[in-house]
Design a protein around this motif. Structure first.
Motif, PDB file in Angstrom:
ATOM      1  N   GLN A  11      18.719  -6.007  28.192  1.00  0.00           N
ATOM      2  CA  GLN A  11      18.057  -5.033  29.075  1.00  0.00           C
ATOM      3  C   GLN A  11      19.058  -4.000  29.576  1.00  0.00           C
ATOM      4  OE1 GLN A  11      14.773  -4.955  29.220  1.00  0.00           O
ATOM      5  NE2 GLN A  11      14.901  -6.736  27.896  1.00  0.00           N
ATOM      6  N   THR A  12      20.255  -4.463  29.937  1.00  0.00           N
ATOM      7  CA  THR A  12      21.282  -3.535  30.408  1.00  0.00           C
ATOM      8  C   THR A  12      21.680  -2.592  29.267  1.00  0.00           C
ATOM      9  OG1 THR A  12      22.058  -5.308  31.826  1.00  0.00           O
ATOM     10  CG2 THR A  12      23.516  -3.413  31.571  1.00  0.00           C
ATOM     11  N   TYR A  13      21.804  -3.161  28.085  1.00  0.00           N
ATOM     12  CA  TYR A  13      22.190  -2.356  26.911  1.00  0.00           C
ATOM     13  C   TYR A  13      21.221  -1.189  26.685  1.00  0.00           C
ATOM     14  CZ  TYR A  13      22.383  -1.352  21.857  1.00  0.00           C
ATOM     15  OH  TYR A  13      22.430  -0.735  20.638  1.00  0.00           O
ATOM     16  N   VAL A  14      19.896  -1.469  26.710  1.00  0.00           N
ATOM     17  CA  VAL A  14      18.963  -0.380  26.406  1.00  0.00           C
ATOM     18  C   VAL A  14      18.909   0.668  27.520  1.00  0.00           C
ATOM     19  CG1 VAL A  14      17.542  -1.711  24.786  1.00  0.00           C
ATOM     20  CG2 VAL A  14      16.859  -1.575  27.187  1.00  0.00           C
ATOM     21  N   THR A  15      19.306   0.299  28.736  1.00  0.00           N
ATOM     22  CA  THR A  15      19.304   1.319  29.794  1.00  0.00           C
ATOM     23  C   THR A  15      20.626   2.084  29.885  1.00  0.00           C
ATOM     24  OG1 THR A  15      20.119  -0.148  31.544  1.00  0.00           O
ATOM     25  CG2 THR A  15      17.726  -0.050  31.224  1.00  0.00           C
ATOM     26  N   ARG A  16      21.727   1.510  29.379  1.00  0.00           N
ATOM     27  CA  ARG A  16      23.033   2.166  29.511  1.00  0.00           C
ATOM     28  C   ARG A  16      23.439   2.977  28.290  1.00  0.00           C
ATOM     29  NH1 ARG A  16      23.308   2.893  34.273  1.00  0.00           N
ATOM     30  NH2 ARG A  16      21.118   2.701  33.772  1.00  0.00           N
ATOM     31  N   ARG A  17      22.887   2.661  27.137  1.00  0.00           N
ATOM     32  CA  ARG A  17      23.411   3.252  25.911  1.00  0.00           C
ATOM     33  C   ARG A  17      22.447   4.242  25.261  1.00  0.00           C
ATOM     34  NH1 ARG A  17      27.551   0.170  23.766  1.00  0.00           N
ATOM     35  NH2 ARG A  17      27.695   1.834  22.232  1.00  0.00           N
ATOM     36  N   PHE A  18      21.278   4.450  25.876  1.00  0.00           N
ATOM     37  CA  PHE A  18      20.289   5.342  25.258  1.00  0.00           C
ATOM     38  C   PHE A  18      19.775   6.340  26.288  1.00  0.00           C
ATOM     39  CE2 PHE A  18      20.339   1.482  22.771  1.00  0.00           C
ATOM     40  CZ  PHE A  18      20.299   1.943  21.466  1.00  0.00           C
ATOM     41  N   ASP A  19      19.376   7.504  25.788  1.00  0.00           N
ATOM     42  CA  ASP A  19      18.821   8.557  26.630  1.00  0.00           C
ATOM     43  C   ASP A  19      17.485   8.089  27.217  1.00  0.00           C
ATOM     44  OD1 ASP A  19      17.674  10.843  27.690  1.00  0.00           O
ATOM     45  OD2 ASP A  19      18.243  12.122  25.994  1.00  0.00           O
ATOM     46  N   VAL A  20      17.347   8.221  28.505  1.00  0.00           N
ATOM     47  CA  VAL A  20      16.127   7.769  29.178  1.00  0.00           C
ATOM     48  C   VAL A  20      14.894   8.554  28.693  1.00  0.00           C
ATOM     49  CG1 VAL A  20      16.346   9.302  31.172  1.00  0.00           C
ATOM     50  CG2 VAL A  20      15.214   7.081  31.436  1.00  0.00           C
ATOM     51  N   PHE A  21      15.123   9.762  28.154  1.00  0.00           N
ATOM     52  CA  PHE A  21      13.991  10.563  27.647  1.00  0.00           C
ATOM     53  C   PHE A  21      13.655  10.255  26.183  1.00  0.00           C
ATOM     54  CE2 PHE A  21      15.420  13.097  31.294  1.00  0.00           C
ATOM     55  CZ  PHE A  21      14.230  13.086  32.000  1.00  0.00           C
ATOM     56  N   ASP A  22      14.398   9.282  25.613  1.00  0.00           N
ATOM     57  CA  ASP A  22      14.057   8.806  24.263  1.00  0.00           C
ATOM     58  C   ASP A  22      13.973   7.288  24.369  1.00  0.00           C
ATOM     59  OD1 ASP A  22      13.667   8.366  21.603  1.00  0.00           O
ATOM     60  OD2 ASP A  22      15.584   9.213  20.944  1.00  0.00           O
ATOM     61  N   PRO A  23      12.915   6.809  25.037  1.00  0.00           N
ATOM     62  CA  PRO A  23      12.901   5.434  25.517  1.00  0.00           C
ATOM     63  C   PRO A  23      12.792   4.365  24.428  1.00  0.00           C
ATOM     64  CG  PRO A  23      10.839   6.523  26.010  1.00  0.00           C
ATOM     65  CD  PRO A  23      11.723   7.566  25.428  1.00  0.00           C
ATOM     66  N   ILE A  24      13.259   3.179  24.815  1.00  0.00           N
ATOM     67  CA  ILE A  24      13.128   1.980  23.987  1.00  0.00           C
ATOM     68  C   ILE A  24      12.467   0.921  24.859  1.00  0.00           C
ATOM     69  CG2 ILE A  24      14.440   0.087  22.933  1.00  0.00           C
ATOM     70  CD1 ILE A  24      16.646   2.193  22.425  1.00  0.00           C
ATOM     71  N   VAL A  25      11.550   0.179  24.293  1.00  0.00           N
ATOM     72  CA  VAL A  25      11.040  -1.014  24.973  1.00  0.00           C
ATOM     73  C   VAL A  25      11.571  -2.213  24.199  1.00  0.00           C
ATOM     74  CG1 VAL A  25       9.000  -2.349  25.591  1.00  0.00           C
ATOM     75  CG2 VAL A  25       8.973   0.137  25.824  1.00  0.00           C
ATOM     76  N   LEU A  26      12.363  -3.044  24.884  1.00  0.00           N
ATOM     77  CA  LEU A  26      12.861  -4.282  24.267  1.00  0.00           C
ATOM     78  C   LEU A  26      12.370  -5.430  25.126  1.00  0.00           C
ATOM     79  CD1 LEU A  26      16.398  -5.008  22.839  1.00  0.00           C
ATOM     80  CD2 LEU A  26      15.119  -6.712  24.135  1.00  0.00           C
ATOM     81  N   THR A  27      11.520  -6.267  24.558  1.00  0.00           N
ATOM     82  CA  THR A  27      10.952  -7.385  25.314  1.00  0.00           C
ATOM     83  C   THR A  27      11.270  -8.692  24.607  1.00  0.00           C
ATOM     84  OG1 THR A  27       9.166  -5.958  26.087  1.00  0.00           O
ATOM     85  CG2 THR A  27       8.816  -8.329  26.286  1.00  0.00           C
ATOM     86  N   VAL A  28      12.012  -9.557  25.290  1.00  0.00           N
ATOM     87  CA  VAL A  28      12.298 -10.882  24.729  1.00  0.00           C
ATOM     88  C   VAL A  28      11.054 -11.740  24.922  1.00  0.00           C
ATOM     89  CG1 VAL A  28      13.739 -12.938  24.872  1.00  0.00           C
ATOM     90  CG2 VAL A  28      14.763 -10.673  25.183  1.00  0.00           C
ATOM     91  N   THR A  29      10.536 -12.231  23.821  1.00  0.00           N
ATOM     92  CA  THR A  29       9.262 -12.955  23.860  1.00  0.00           C
ATOM     93  C   THR A  29       9.386 -14.401  23.407  1.00  0.00           C
ATOM     94  OG1 THR A  29       8.888 -12.006  21.695  1.00  0.00           O
ATOM     95  CG2 THR A  29       7.762 -10.959  23.531  1.00  0.00           C
ATOM     96  N   GLN A  30      10.537 -14.766  22.858  1.00  0.00           N
ATOM     97  CA  GLN A  30      10.706 -16.131  22.349  1.00  0.00           C
ATOM     98  C   GLN A  30      12.097 -16.640  22.722  1.00  0.00           C
ATOM     99  OE1 GLN A  30      10.060 -14.625  18.296  1.00  0.00           O
ATOM    100  NE2 GLN A  30       8.597 -16.304  18.034  1.00  0.00           N
ATOM    101  N   LEU A  31      12.142 -17.872  23.208  1.00  0.00           N
ATOM    102  CA  LEU A  31      13.414 -18.567  23.466  1.00  0.00           C
ATOM    103  C   LEU A  31      13.246 -19.995  22.978  1.00  0.00           C
ATOM    104  CD1 LEU A  31      14.359 -17.585  27.142  1.00  0.00           C
ATOM    105  CD2 LEU A  31      15.549 -16.873  25.059  1.00  0.00           C
ATOM    106  N   ALA A  32      14.261 -20.521  22.327  1.00  0.00           N
ATOM    107  CA  ALA A  32      14.165 -21.919  21.878  1.00  0.00           C
ATOM    108  C   ALA A  32      15.547 -22.540  21.853  1.00  0.00           C
ATOM    109  CB  ALA A  32      13.530 -22.000  20.491  1.00  0.00           C
TER     110      ALA A  32
END
Ligand SMILES: [Zn+2]
Length: 395
Positions: free
Chosen positions: A219-240
């Motif tokens: 989550q920190t990576y997608v907010t620190r390394r990419f332009d906020v006006f070219d957004p990315i949604v990264l959602t962790v949906t699986q953990l095992a």
């Protein structure tokens, strides 16, 4: 007569085809009844037809009487595993539903083939009609590309167009240059440690804190390394990880969906994610394997083709029936694979029945979504017009 006039004349037949398909929807890459209906509807037209080998795709080439470029027009054919609740008299008779309007796409493309075939003598160039199965997650467009779609006429198409129905005021087109739909990707990470006794973590290499750290670090990576006006949604949906509370497991895993709106962010993620994940694993004495699967790329409309398409369609349908979309849609499309190879445009056509309030209309994939097949004349005429804008001579 214009294409719009001619399309209006054949509208009852297009509606009948759409309703036939609507009643017998098929899902996935193999749609034998749909393919048979398409072949039946194209019968008698001067087309060179090739059938898919791995799927039930239909590629039909119309050769104009004079030489010129090739234009590709696409209609997807597959339905969804949704039980229909519309109550329509021609509703689905099985457990599937044309809840994304692909039944209209098939009928609209058949209409365009009829309109253009009737003008074959004045066509300078070729039209490839792409009837595609497996849009809803199976990447049918990619299969068709791999089977030689772009060589169907003997030369690579100069332009490609697709029209997709959505709820909204009937008969209004909307598109935009640049990104029109999001890309869908899947991230899978396996962290390899060395298991051991839960009471003696210093004797093992515990992979569990690594995946825990990755959930927040990503989550920190997608907010620190990419332009906020070219957004990315990264959602962790699986953990095992693990099978017993007193045993440190050998491995732990994480799965996520990653949505992007530009080719640039997609390329950066692809490039950086493995190192990012492996570095965090290495910091804890573990290793990691990272798989970044691009399900569907970002659908990017070609700037010049799209501006030309907007102005051509405005000339045909009027200024206020062809809108410029302000934002992309976060859904995904496998026509994106075609647009990676051929400059072209993906266009939405609003198709709510007049009695439905567009503001509250059910959306695509709903079991109650309604599309008005009166739009088939517009859809067929618009596709024919877009091809004609490249190939037409006298009208
Ligand atoms: Zn769709």
């Amino acid at each position: 007569m214009t294409f719009v006039d001619e399309a209006t004349e054949i509208l009852p037949e297009l509606v009948a085809l759409r309703r036939l398909l609507h009643g017998a929807p098929e899902v996935g890459l193999v749609l034998p009844e749909t393919q048979a209906a398409v072949l039946d509807a194209l019968d008698g037209l001067e087309l060179e037809i090739t059938l898919g080998s791995g799927t039930t795709s239909v590629t039909a080439v119309l050769r104009g009487a004079r030489p010129g470029p090739t234009v590709l027009l696409r209609g997807d054919m597959d339905a969804l595993p949704v039980v229909e609740l519309t109550g329509l008299e021609y509703a689905s008779t099985n457990q599937n539903m044309h809840a994304c309007g692909h039944d209209l796409h098939v009928a609209g493309l058949v209409g365009a083939a009829r309109l253009l075939a009737a003008r074959r003598q004045s066509l300078a160039g070729n039209v490839v009609f792409m009837f595609q199965p497996g849009e809803e997650g199976d990447g049918g467009a990619k299969v068709m590309l791999d089977e030689g779609l772009l060589d169907a006429s003997g030369e690579k198409p100069a332009a490609a167009y697709a029209i997709h129905v959505v709820p909204g005021p009937r008969g209004v087109f909307t598109t935009r240059p640049g990104t029109i739909m999001a890309g869908a990707n899947e991230l899978q990470v396996i962290v390899h440690g060395a298991g051991g006794h839960g009471s003696k973590p210093q004797m093992s290499r515990d992979p569990v804190p690594v995946v825990a750290e990755l959930v927040t670090a990503l989550q920190t990576y997608v907010t620190r390394r990419f332009d906020v006006f070219d957004p990315i949604v990264l959602t962790v949906t699986q953990l095992a990880a693990g099978a017993a509370s007193n045993v440190i497991p050998d491995r732990a895993s994480l799965g996520a969906t990653v949505r992007t709106l530009s080719a640039a962010t997609h390329a950066q993620l692809r490039e950086e994610l493995p190192d990012f994940v492996e570095s965090i694993a290495a910091a804890h004495g573990c290793t990691a394997t990272t798989t970044f699967i691009t399900q569907y790329p970002v659908t990017v409309n070609h700037a010049v083709e799209t501006e030309a398409a907007i102005s051509h369609l405005r000339g045909v349908f009027g200024e206020n029936r062809v809108q410029r979309a302000e934002q992309p849609v976060m859904g995904s499309e496998d026509f994106s694979f075609v647009l990676q190879e051929v400059p072209g445009t993906f266009i939405f056509l609003m198709a709510s029945p007049p009695e439905v309030d567009p503001a509250t209309a059910e959306y695509n994939h709903s079991p109650r979504v309604l599309f008005d097949d009166e739009v088939l004349a517009d859809q067929a005429a618009a596709l024919a017009e877009l091809a004609w804008s490249h190939l037409g001579s006298d009208r």
